[in-house]
Design an enzyme around this catalytic site. Structure first.
Site, PDB file in Angstrom:
ATOM      1  N   GLN A 114       9.370  11.501   4.032  1.00  0.00           N
ATOM      2  CA  GLN A 114       9.589  10.860   5.340  1.00  0.00           C
ATOM      3  C   GLN A 114      10.848  10.000   5.296  1.00  0.00           C
ATOM      4  OE1 GLN A 114       6.932   7.670   6.143  1.00  0.00           O
ATOM      5  NE2 GLN A 114       7.009   7.879   8.347  1.00  0.00           N
ATOM      6  N   SER A 149       9.204   7.891  -0.289  1.00  0.00           N
ATOM      7  CA  SER A 149       8.234   8.357  -1.283  1.00  0.00           C
ATOM      8  C   SER A 149       8.417   9.846  -1.535  1.00  0.00           C
ATOM      9  CB  SER A 149       6.799   8.118  -0.783  1.00  0.00           C
ATOM     10  OG  SER A 149       6.619   6.765  -0.437  1.00  0.00           O
ATOM     11  N   GLU A 232       0.173   8.733  10.420  1.00  0.00           N
ATOM     12  CA  GLU A 232       0.406   8.089   9.125  1.00  0.00           C
ATOM     13  C   GLU A 232      -0.687   7.064   8.844  1.00  0.00           C
ATOM     14  OE1 GLU A 232       4.207   6.132   8.813  1.00  0.00           O
ATOM     15  OE2 GLU A 232       3.981   5.899   6.647  1.00  0.00           O
TER      16      GLU A 232
HETATM   17  C1  LIG Z   1       4.757   2.092  -1.379  1.00  0.00           C
HETATM   18  C2  LIG Z   1       5.638   2.291  -0.182  1.00  0.00           C
HETATM   19  C3  LIG Z   1       5.985   3.565   0.207  1.00  0.00           C
HETATM   20  C4  LIG Z   1       6.814   3.754   1.318  1.00  0.00           C
HETATM   21  N1  LIG Z   1       7.153   5.044   1.653  1.00  0.00           N
HETATM   22  C5  LIG Z   1       7.990   5.257   2.686  1.00  0.00           C
HETATM   23  C6  LIG Z   1       8.426   6.579   2.998  1.00  0.00           C
HETATM   24  O1  LIG Z   1       8.039   7.555   2.340  1.00  0.00           O
HETATM   25  N2  LIG Z   1       9.287   6.762   4.014  1.00  0.00           N
HETATM   26  C7  LIG Z   1       9.730   5.732   4.766  1.00  0.00           C
HETATM   27  O2  LIG Z   1      10.470   5.994   5.702  1.00  0.00           O
HETATM   28  N3  LIG Z   1       9.358   4.455   4.500  1.00  0.00           N
HETATM   29  C8  LIG Z   1       8.501   4.195   3.463  1.00  0.00           C
HETATM   30  N4  LIG Z   1       8.119   2.914   3.155  1.00  0.00           N
HETATM   31  C9  LIG Z   1       8.736   1.793   3.907  1.00  0.00           C
HETATM   32  C10 LIG Z   1       7.794   1.053   4.839  1.00  0.00           C
HETATM   33  O3  LIG Z   1       7.443   1.848   5.932  1.00  0.00           O
HETATM   34  C11 LIG Z   1       8.530  -0.233   5.279  1.00  0.00           C
HETATM   35  O4  LIG Z   1       8.703  -1.018   4.108  1.00  0.00           O
HETATM   36  C12 LIG Z   1       7.776  -1.000   6.328  1.00  0.00           C
HETATM   37  O5  LIG Z   1       7.803  -0.325   7.555  1.00  0.00           O
HETATM   38  C13 LIG Z   1       8.321  -2.426   6.522  1.00  0.00           C
HETATM   39  O6  LIG Z   1       9.665  -2.404   6.805  1.00  0.00           O
HETATM   40  P1  LIG Z   1      10.699  -3.344   6.008  1.00  0.00           P
HETATM   41  O7  LIG Z   1      10.431  -3.155   4.537  1.00  0.00           O
HETATM   42  O8  LIG Z   1      12.071  -3.051   6.531  1.00  0.00           O
HETATM   43  O9  LIG Z   1      10.282  -4.841   6.356  1.00  0.00           O
HETATM   44  P2  LIG Z   1      10.760  -5.730   7.587  1.00  0.00           P
HETATM   45  O10 LIG Z   1      10.656  -4.946   8.836  1.00  0.00           O
HETATM   46  O11 LIG Z   1      12.079  -6.336   7.232  1.00  0.00           O
HETATM   47  O12 LIG Z   1       9.635  -6.846   7.604  1.00  0.00           O
HETATM   48  C14 LIG Z   1       9.636  -7.964   6.711  1.00  0.00           C
HETATM   49  C15 LIG Z   1       8.431  -8.838   7.067  1.00  0.00           C
HETATM   50  O13 LIG Z   1       8.553  -9.340   8.421  1.00  0.00           O
HETATM   51  C16 LIG Z   1       7.413  -8.972   9.177  1.00  0.00           C
HETATM   52  N5  LIG Z   1       7.765  -8.662  10.568  1.00  0.00           N
HETATM   53  C17 LIG Z   1       8.805  -7.890  10.977  1.00  0.00           C
HETATM   54  N6  LIG Z   1       8.789  -7.800  12.340  1.00  0.00           N
HETATM   55  C18 LIG Z   1       7.718  -8.525  12.778  1.00  0.00           C
HETATM   56  C19 LIG Z   1       7.156  -8.807  14.074  1.00  0.00           C
HETATM   57  N7  LIG Z   1       7.692  -8.322  15.193  1.00  0.00           N
HETATM   58  N8  LIG Z   1       6.043  -9.586  14.137  1.00  0.00           N
HETATM   59  C20 LIG Z   1       5.459 -10.084  12.996  1.00  0.00           C
HETATM   60  N9  LIG Z   1       5.964  -9.863  11.741  1.00  0.00           N
HETATM   61  C21 LIG Z   1       7.060  -9.078  11.641  1.00  0.00           C
HETATM   62  C22 LIG Z   1       6.860  -7.730   8.492  1.00  0.00           C
HETATM   63  O14 LIG Z   1       5.507  -7.518   8.790  1.00  0.00           O
HETATM   64  C23 LIG Z   1       7.102  -8.058   7.031  1.00  0.00           C
HETATM   65  O15 LIG Z   1       6.085  -8.879   6.516  1.00  0.00           O
HETATM   66  C24 LIG Z   1       7.295   2.667   2.054  1.00  0.00           C
HETATM   67  C25 LIG Z   1       6.951   1.357   1.656  1.00  0.00           C
HETATM   68  C26 LIG Z   1       6.134   1.172   0.555  1.00  0.00           C
HETATM   69  C27 LIG Z   1       5.771  -0.234   0.156  1.00  0.00           C
END
Ligand SMILES: Cc1cc2nc3c(=O)[nH]c(=O)nc-3n(C[C@H](O)[C@H](O)[C@H](O)COP(=O)(O)OP(=O)(O)OC[C@H]3O[C@@H](n4cnc5c(N)ncnc54)[C@H](O)[C@@H]3O)c2cc1C
Length: 395
Positions: A114, A149, A232
């Site tokens: 993804q 992933s 998902e």
């Molecule tokens: C083990 C693992 C596997 C993954 N696999 C994939 C994959 O295969 N493909 C893929 O595309 N992605 C993957 N991801 C990524 C995952 O989808 C993102 O890490 C996730 O969507 C959070 O985005 P970010 O890391 O950019 O955090 P951010 O969006 O920067 O968020 C940081 C913090 O702020 C909080 N926050 C942000 N906006 C708000 C809001 N509006 N209100 C309240 N709180 C908020 C979040 O909840 C979080 O705690 C994976 C992540 C992990 C940990």
């Protein structure tokens, strides 16, 4: 109207299939034949791995095949392909796309990843900056994805890319199937807290994708991505498990088999978690019954939210129960796993890996927002970006 397919009908079909196909024979031939017989995912249409049966009957079929010692698509039961790409292709793909992708996806011959998250677009997924620009009869893609992933194993990736920066962010997106073997796709491992490198950074530099790899209309990518995201959450939080399946089973077994570890305080805690795990499991059964009637809704978000909290608590109690032994990790060697096994390996691995459950597939904070707005009907978060062109948004 044809009578609905029953569990008995399905068992008769499975038994007929098993009489004609030796489960101990060629594994791939067996899986391909099972797909062609409509016994792969029984709720899919005829010709696409199913027979249009109620989705809740899938477990009846799976159990009968398992009891006969039939091969399944392990170790490639990777939820991105099976749980997310497949329902998206089924709903939004063309007939040719469905026919091309679904069978090798189900048999595990082709793994999917993804390509959604980016360094600047995770929770705010509609903000993705990866660009897809028209190039003759195809597209040229440039950008960077992260946390991808299993990209190191993937043949195909579901890709969300920006095709029009001049319109509001949700409107300028298009959804593609990315050919992970195309020139310009570079996959680099990212090491996790567990030590292993289950996910990756993916750099896309001048990647040429044919227009047949587009899923849905140009500019309609957000609607397609929503199908993926809804599925998902169900794929992560709503797996069909037997009682004491999953992480609670590991804890319960340790509790029973190691009486010397027990303390009165942990006794209460283990019991409380057991009851919650059972309640969550039964909620999953109800969710899958609802799914039989249509698309997953916000209930999938609630399940995923509860699943993440529970796995973190159960793995924490397991580490506490095991004491010093629970802190012994079985390896930091950046393994590139063939499948993500959330309950395999040791207690420390489970505890560290469970941290990711509240981030992957939408963070718990975001899922609480969804439950608040769409289940409880609370006021939506104030938005400042509605109506503004993506290119004018601060980044
Ligand atoms: C083990 C693992 C596997 C993954 N696999 C994939 C994959 O295969 N493909 C893929 O595309 N992605 C993957 N991801 C990524 C995952 O989808 C993102 O890490 C996730 O969507 C959070 O985005 P970010 O890391 O950019 O955090 P951010 O969006 O920067 O968020 C940081 C913090 O702020 C909080 N926050 C942000 N906006 C708000 C809001 N509006 N209100 C309240 N709180 C908020 C979040 O909840 C979080 O705690 C994976 C992540 C992990 C940990």
């Amino acid at each position: 109207m044809a009578a609905p397919v029953t569990a008995d009908d399905l068992l008769t079909r499975v038994d007929g299939f098993l009489a004609a196909h030796d489960p101990a024979g060629d594994r791939l031939e067996f899986l391909r034949a099972r797909f062609d017989a409509g016994l792969a995912w029984v709720h899919y249409p005829v010709g696409l791995g199913g027979i249009g049966a109620p989705r809740v009957l899938q477990s009846v079929v799976d159990q009968r095949f398992a009891a006969a010692g039939a091969p399944d698509n392990r170790p490639r039961r990777i939820s991105i392909g099976l749980g997310m790409a497949a329902p998206t292709v089924l709903r939004h793909g063309t007939a040719a796309q469905r026919a091309r992708y679904l069978r090798p996806l189900w048999t595990g011959e082709e793994v999917w990843c993804q390509l959604f998250s980016e360094p600047g677009a995770g929770s705010d997924l509609a903000g993705v900056a990866t660009r897809a620009v028209r190039d003759g009869d195809g597209w040229l893609v440039d950008g960077q994805k992260v946390w991808t992933s299993m990209a190191h194993q993937a043949r195909w990736g579901i890709l969300l890319a920006r095709t029009d920066p001049a319109v509001p962010k949700h409107q300028g997106l298009t959804y593609f199937v990315c050919d992970m073997h195309a020139p310009g796709v570079e996959v680099r491992p990212l090491r996790q807290a567990t030590g292993e490198a289950e996910f990756n950074e993916v750099f896309l530099s001048g990647v040429r994708l044919a227009d047949e790899l587009r899923i849905g209309a140009v500019g309609e990518g957000w609607a397609v991505a929503r199908t993926t995201l809804m599925n998902e959450r169900v794929a992560i939080g709503g797996n069909a498990l037997p009682r004491e399946g999953g992480m609670i089973g590991v804890l319960a077994r340790t509790w029973r088999e190691r009486p010397e570890l027990r303390t009165p305080a942990l006794h209460d805690e283990v019991l409380r978690l057991w009851v919650r795990a059972e309640a969550l499991r039964l909620t999953g059964v109800r969710l899958r019954q609802q799914l039989a009637a249509g698309e997953p809704g916000p209930e999938g978000s609630a399940m995923k939210l509860a699943f993440a909290a529970l796995t973190q608590q159960i793995s924490g109690v397991e580490v506490e129960l095991l004491g010093a032994e629970g802190l012994r990790h079985d390896g930091w060697d950046a393994t590139r796993p063939e499948e993500v096994d959330l309950i395999g390996r040791g207690a420390t691995y489970r505890w560290l890996r469970a941290k990711g459950n509240s981030i992957e597939g939408g963070t718990s904070e975001i899922l609480r927002n969804i439950v608040a707005e769409r289940v409880l009907g609370l006021p939506a978060e104030p938005r400042t970006d509605t109506g503004a062109a993506w290119k004018d948004l601060p980044r």
